[in-house]
Write a protein that holds these residues in place. Structure first.
Motif, PDB file in Angstrom:
ATOM      1  N   LEU A 184      23.004   6.134   3.881  1.00  0.00           N
ATOM      2  CA  LEU A 184      22.716   5.968   2.468  1.00  0.00           C
ATOM      3  C   LEU A 184      21.305   5.401   2.335  1.00  0.00           C
ATOM      4  CD1 LEU A 184      26.031   4.157   1.434  1.00  0.00           C
ATOM      5  CD2 LEU A 184      25.630   6.619   1.635  1.00  0.00           C
ATOM      6  N   ARG A 185      20.505   6.015   1.485  1.00  0.00           N
ATOM      7  CA  ARG A 185      19.139   5.524   1.285  1.00  0.00           C
ATOM      8  C   ARG A 185      18.945   5.099  -0.167  1.00  0.00           C
ATOM      9  NH1 ARG A 185      13.951   8.998   2.950  1.00  0.00           N
ATOM     10  NH2 ARG A 185      14.471   8.090   4.980  1.00  0.00           N
ATOM     11  N   ARG A 235       8.340   0.906  -3.903  1.00  0.00           N
ATOM     12  CA  ARG A 235       7.846  -0.153  -3.025  1.00  0.00           C
ATOM     13  C   ARG A 235       8.571  -0.249  -1.682  1.00  0.00           C
ATOM     14  NH1 ARG A 235       6.100  -5.213  -6.882  1.00  0.00           N
ATOM     15  NH2 ARG A 235       5.111  -3.967  -8.513  1.00  0.00           N
ATOM     16  N   ILE A 236       9.878  -0.088  -1.710  1.00  0.00           N
ATOM     17  CA  ILE A 236      10.640  -0.202  -0.468  1.00  0.00           C
ATOM     18  C   ILE A 236      11.676   0.898  -0.372  1.00  0.00           C
ATOM     19  CG2 ILE A 236      10.307  -2.699  -0.209  1.00  0.00           C
ATOM     20  CD1 ILE A 236      13.136  -3.096  -1.268  1.00  0.00           C
ATOM     21  N   SER A 237      12.104   1.160   0.862  1.00  0.00           N
ATOM     22  CA  SER A 237      13.173   2.102   1.152  1.00  0.00           C
ATOM     23  C   SER A 237      14.132   1.419   2.119  1.00  0.00           C
ATOM     24  CB  SER A 237      12.604   3.388   1.773  1.00  0.00           C
ATOM     25  OG  SER A 237      13.638   4.231   2.232  1.00  0.00           O
ATOM     26  N   PHE A 258      14.462  -1.191   6.652  1.00  0.00           N
ATOM     27  CA  PHE A 258      13.938  -1.858   5.461  1.00  0.00           C
ATOM     28  C   PHE A 258      12.434  -1.606   5.490  1.00  0.00           C
ATOM     29  CE2 PHE A 258      12.521  -5.101   2.643  1.00  0.00           C
ATOM     30  CZ  PHE A 258      13.590  -5.489   1.850  1.00  0.00           C
ATOM     31  N   VAL A 259      12.007  -0.556   4.818  1.00  0.00           N
ATOM     32  CA  VAL A 259      10.645  -0.050   4.978  1.00  0.00           C
ATOM     33  C   VAL A 259       9.762  -0.503   3.826  1.00  0.00           C
ATOM     34  CG1 VAL A 259       9.212   2.039   5.088  1.00  0.00           C
ATOM     35  CG2 VAL A 259      11.399   1.940   6.315  1.00  0.00           C
ATOM     36  N   HIS A 260       8.641  -1.120   4.175  1.00  0.00           N
ATOM     37  CA  HIS A 260       7.569  -1.413   3.229  1.00  0.00           C
ATOM     38  C   HIS A 260       6.756  -0.126   3.087  1.00  0.00           C
ATOM     39  CE1 HIS A 260       3.408  -2.991   2.347  1.00  0.00           C
ATOM     40  NE2 HIS A 260       4.112  -3.610   1.417  1.00  0.00           N
ATOM     41  N   LYS A 261       6.882   0.541   1.937  1.00  0.00           N
ATOM     42  CA  LYS A 261       6.416   1.925   1.822  1.00  0.00           C
ATOM     43  C   LYS A 261       4.893   2.054   1.861  1.00  0.00           C
ATOM     44  CE  LYS A 261       8.907   4.832  -0.713  1.00  0.00           C
ATOM     45  NZ  LYS A 261       9.698   5.433  -1.807  1.00  0.00           N
ATOM     46  N   LEU A 262       4.156   1.109   1.289  1.00  0.00           N
ATOM     47  CA  LEU A 262       2.704   1.240   1.267  1.00  0.00           C
ATOM     48  C   LEU A 262       2.122   1.282   2.675  1.00  0.00           C
ATOM     49  CD1 LEU A 262       0.168   1.428  -0.483  1.00  0.00           C
ATOM     50  CD2 LEU A 262       0.050  -1.088  -0.442  1.00  0.00           C
ATOM     51  N   LEU A 281      19.057  -2.519  -5.700  1.00  0.00           N
ATOM     52  CA  LEU A 281      17.608  -2.327  -5.717  1.00  0.00           C
ATOM     53  C   LEU A 281      17.187  -2.033  -7.151  1.00  0.00           C
ATOM     54  CD1 LEU A 281      14.978  -2.067  -4.069  1.00  0.00           C
ATOM     55  CD2 LEU A 281      15.491   0.379  -3.848  1.00  0.00           C
ATOM     56  N   ARG A 282      16.147  -2.737  -7.615  1.00  0.00           N
ATOM     57  CA  ARG A 282      15.666  -2.576  -8.985  1.00  0.00           C
ATOM     58  C   ARG A 282      14.278  -1.951  -9.000  1.00  0.00           C
ATOM     59  NH1 ARG A 282      17.336  -8.481 -11.637  1.00  0.00           N
ATOM     60  NH2 ARG A 282      19.604  -8.256 -11.299  1.00  0.00           N
ATOM     61  N   ARG A 283      14.002  -1.258 -10.064  1.00  0.00           N
ATOM     62  CA  ARG A 283      12.698  -0.631 -10.244  1.00  0.00           C
ATOM     63  C   ARG A 283      11.591  -1.697 -10.258  1.00  0.00           C
ATOM     64  NH1 ARG A 283      12.601   3.237 -15.175  1.00  0.00           N
ATOM     65  NH2 ARG A 283      13.107   1.295 -16.236  1.00  0.00           N
ATOM     66  N   GLY A 284      10.508  -1.411  -9.530  1.00  0.00           N
ATOM     67  CA  GLY A 284       9.346  -2.285  -9.543  1.00  0.00           C
ATOM     68  C   GLY A 284       9.452  -3.515  -8.678  1.00  0.00           C
ATOM     69  N   GLU A 285      10.572  -3.683  -7.951  1.00  0.00           N
ATOM     70  CA  GLU A 285      10.734  -4.860  -7.095  1.00  0.00           C
ATOM     71  C   GLU A 285      10.635  -4.484  -5.623  1.00  0.00           C
ATOM     72  OE1 GLU A 285      13.497  -7.869  -9.773  1.00  0.00           O
ATOM     73  OE2 GLU A 285      14.381  -6.879  -8.025  1.00  0.00           O
TER      74      GLU A 285
END
Length: 335
Positions: A17-18, A23-25, A39-43, A136-140
């Motif tokens: 499940l993703r 910002r994160i995945s 727990f990926v920091h996407k940038l 998980l919330r948008r923008g966090e």
């Protein structure tokens, strides 16, 4: 991707499940006790959790040995660490009843602003129910995790409860946490003396040299040891890559988890290289001893314990002074 999204796939014969936003995945394996496997920091494209380079995740039979099946990621360990025999001949298995079982799961909420998944894992030996809600919330750049552990039986349940993330580290990593003291368990300990007590963050090795435990040594040092950091007082810790200036922090309620366990598997155990910082409700890892010493949790019949945890990805700093309960990361001054 600004909106929150949920997707599923099958890999290594397991359901994945993703959850992700811009910002994160985060990837979760419900068939392994709802293990959070990435727990990926996407940038930066960085997985802040460690994966075992020699062992892919796979289904595990109940009662299996944890170390021999440990693929990495963030596991849930309850109600024990070492296998625990009961007077009737039953045994609560190595590292508890959750990590090796498939969790029932459902989508508890889904919108562009927030996605929430709910997982439930029943005990087999003990009449318990372990619940975990992940949001998980948008923008966090943080994952919100809510736990509930309930005794559904007619007798009290005594237990150890540890949140067990294996962290991706390098010799540029720094560990920040609010401990005051620590002592060593009798595990590995080639560098440090078993039973050693010290004032955090400095311990002295067998040659009398001062070791700063905030620093992560290279794999060539072959370090491996297990520390207890009791009664931390504040509920946070952080591991930061000082070169890449990214990190992972966690907040937790010290009323539920007053202690930290620190495993340094930094080349000296099976050639693996990771740091494990566990929030815990007790110690030592022998539940019988923890019960004897009064350092474990107890649930009366029907009683439940609840806890809210934040896992935060952050960037642009080289170390952490503290993390506020709402997840705000306060940078430490450069040293």
């Amino acid at each position: 991707m600004e909106a929150c999204a949920l997707s599923t796939r099958v890999e290594h014969g397991l359901e994945w499940l993703r959850l992700e936003n811009d910002r994160i995945s985060v990837e979760i394996l419900p068939e392994l006790g709802a293990k959070i496997f990435s727990f990926v920091h996407k940038l930066s494209g960085t997985n802040l959790l460690w994966r075992n380079p020699r062992l892919a995740p796979a289904r595990v039979h109940y009662g299996a040995r944890f170390d021999d099946n440990w693929s990495g990621g963030w596991d849930e360990l309850v109600p024990n660490d070492l296998p625990f025999p009961l007077p009737n001949g039953d045994v609560i298995p190595d590292h508890g009843e959750v990590w090796s079982q498939a969790s029932e799961w459902r989508v508890a909420g889904q919108s562009a602003a927030e996605v929430t998944l709910a997982f439930v894992t029943p005990g087999r030996v003990l009449p318990t129910r372990f619940e975990k809600r992940v949001s998980l919330r948008r923008g966090e750049s943080m994952l919100r995790v809510s736990y509930r552990y309930q005794n559904q039986g007619p007798r009290p349940v005594r237990f150890l409860w540890n949140i067990h993330p294996a962290l991706s580290v390098s010799p540029a990593s720094r560990l920040d946490l609010p401990a005051r003291r620590g002592f060593l368990e009798r595990w590995m300990n080639e560098q440090l003396e078993a039973g050693l007590e010290y004032c955090w963050p400095y311990a002295h090795d067998r040659a009398g040299r001062r070791v700063d435990l905030r620093r992560v040594p290279p794999a060539s040092d072959a370090a491996a040891d297990h520390h207890y950091l009791p009664d931390v007082g504040e509920g946070w810790y952080a591991v930061t890559d000082g070169e890449r200036r990214i990190g992972l922090g966690m907040t937790f309620p010290p009323s539920v988890f007053p202690h930290l366990w620190l495993f340094r598997a930094l080349g000296g155990w099976r050639g693996l290289y990771t740091l494990i910082v566990e929030v815990s409700n007790g110690y030592p890892n022998d539940l019988a001893k923890a019960i004897q010493d009064g350092r474990c949790g107890t649930l009366s019949p029907g009683e439940a314990v609840e806890a809210d945890v934040l896992a935060i990805a952050y960037a642009g700093i080289g170390g952490v002074e503290r993390i506020e309960p709402d997840g705000r990361v306060i940078a430490r001054g450069e040293e």
